[in-house]
Design an enzyme around this catalytic site. Sequence first.
Site, PDB file in Angstrom:
ATOM      1  N   LYS A 124       0.863  -1.181   0.000  1.00  9.05           N
ATOM      2  CA  LYS A 124       0.000   0.000   0.000  1.00  9.05           C
ATOM      3  C   LYS A 124       0.898   1.228   0.000  1.00  9.05           C
ATOM      4  O   LYS A 124       2.033   1.159   0.467  1.00  9.05           O
ATOM      5  CB  LYS A 124      -0.889   0.021   1.251  1.00  9.05           C
ATOM      6  CG  LYS A 124      -2.180   0.775   1.050  1.00  9.05           C
ATOM      7  CD  LYS A 124      -3.206  -0.072   0.339  1.00  9.05           C
ATOM      8  CE  LYS A 124      -4.405   0.728  -0.119  1.00  9.05           C
ATOM      9  NZ  LYS A 124      -5.475  -0.174  -0.630  1.00  9.05           N
ATOM     10  N   ASP A 164      -6.655   4.172  -4.951  1.00  7.63           N
ATOM     11  CA  ASP A 164      -7.400   3.955  -3.706  1.00  7.63           C
ATOM     12  C   ASP A 164      -8.121   5.296  -3.490  1.00  7.63           C
ATOM     13  O   ASP A 164      -8.305   6.047  -4.455  1.00  7.63           O
ATOM     14  CB  ASP A 164      -6.441   3.605  -2.551  1.00  7.63           C
ATOM     15  CG  ASP A 164      -7.168   3.085  -1.307  1.00  7.63           C
ATOM     16  OD1 ASP A 164      -7.533   1.905  -1.283  1.00  7.63           O
ATOM     17  OD2 ASP A 164      -7.399   3.868  -0.356  1.00  7.63           O
TER      18      ASP A 164
HETATM   19  O1  2IT Z   1      -7.884  -1.709  -1.459  1.00  8.49           O
HETATM   20  C1  2IT Z   1      -7.708  -2.176  -2.601  1.00  8.49           C
HETATM   21  O2  2IT Z   1      -7.799  -3.387  -2.817  1.00  8.49           O
HETATM   22  C2  2IT Z   1      -7.378  -1.254  -3.673  1.00  8.49           C
HETATM   23  N1  2IT Z   1      -7.326  -0.041  -3.415  1.00  8.49           N
HETATM   24  C3  2IT Z   1      -7.058  -1.761  -5.046  1.00  8.49           C
HETATM   25  C4  2IT Z   1      -5.675  -2.290  -5.103  1.00  8.49           C
HETATM   26  C5  2IT Z   1      -5.213  -2.677  -6.486  1.00  8.49           C
HETATM   27  O3  2IT Z   1      -4.014  -2.931  -6.601  1.00  8.49           O
HETATM   28  O4  2IT Z   1      -6.004  -2.751  -7.414  1.00  8.49           O
END
Ligand code: 2IT
Length: 444
Positions: A124, A164
């Site tokens: 993240k 996100d």
């Molecule tokens: O919380 C999540 O799963 C996302 N923000 C998407 C993450 C992604 O790599 O598509």
Amino acid sequence: MNIEHILSTLEAKHPGEPEYLQAVKEVLHSIEEVYNRHPEFEKARIIERLVEPDRIFTFKVPWVDDKGDVQVNLGYRIQFNNAIGPYKGGIRFHASVNLSILKFLGFEQTFKNALTTLPMGGAKGGSDFSPRGKSDAEIMRFCQAFMLELWRHIGPDTDVPAGDIGVGGREVGYMYGMYKKLRRENTGTFTGKGLEFGGSLIRPEATGFGGLYFVQQMLATRNQTLKDKIIAVSGFGNVAWGAVTKAVELGAKVVTLSGPDGYIYDPDGITGEKIDYMLELRNSGDDIIQPYAQKYGVPFYPGRRPWEQKVDIALPCATQNELDETDARQLIGNGVICVGEISNMGCRPEAIDLFIAHRIMYGPGKAVNAGGVATSGLEMTQNAMHIAWSAEEVDERLHRIMSDIHAQCVKYGTEPDGYINYMKGANIAGFMKVARAMMAQGIL
Ligand code: 2IT
């Protein structure tokens, strides 16, 4: 496993990180029993290794605003765990972003990605930069400045970011553009890209669509469908949009949307043009829902949350800890039958305990919202193969993945009385996959 000891050690090492500890605590309680049946896990210190991220990058992001003033924000990337595949997870731009929030998100992502059946590790990232009220040029300069640092840490087989909260197609485009310029490669090291440059059909809808496919399956376990169900949705961003679109398509009626300013209640249901208007509101950059109430002549409840309305299904689609114990009591009192978290860690632990105690169908974010990252995984596959699948093909795969996640929850979460504890099921299934991969690869 001595949960209290692990948690207090973690708390002493990382004081002031409540969201991170909350996420870890939930998982440890869910997996305790299974973990204790595997002494080899304890010997390899799997838990101690799993709760700490592999590494964290923190950097400053200086940029120039439209007035010519220099601004400085903080940027982060947390590479949490890559036991089953390249680091993968979104980037959040929001004033509230800090280490605790990104660590909880990275930890959750590790389990979620394991559930998708695709080979993706957890990560993240983000910044305390607030997109609210910023011009397009400011957003672009910020994204470029952010990438000037992040680009050296990511790659198609290393770490693949996405969006996100506060990061949508526009921001991904600006970040990926800068990445390519620096890297001089078209390797698709981002998902959620525009369709013209390697993006996948259905990715923008996928989190909400997948969430509704999951809810459909939960309801089916009690011989119910979405037809004519009344639904409360929170948020009004990309995730809420996909959820409302699919809920309406499947015959349900969505009556609420919310923003940081409060919520609107639309008794006729949010359909058609109103769904498009939601996107327009989001794109305005003001981050308020009140204009919906003015435009459509429906009530607006300032400073309140939609969970006080009488509904059959509640779908948190905004942010972490947006549904607390009081909200849960109210929903239960009003006869809610199903709560599907489409936001990450949308419910407070006390709320989850209440839902489970009342045998209400409760699906945790890491299972219900996994369709988003799963479709990111499909975007990575298409990029690696240099092809583009049709919308039907992607949607069919998304459907299959959500069914698979549901089946894993049933397998690991069904209790002796037949109640499916989706939280437990998702945590155990995700954990077992990551733990086995870690065991196979030695102490690293
Ligand atoms: O919380 C999540 O799963 C996302 N923000 C998407 C993450 C992604 O790599 O598509």
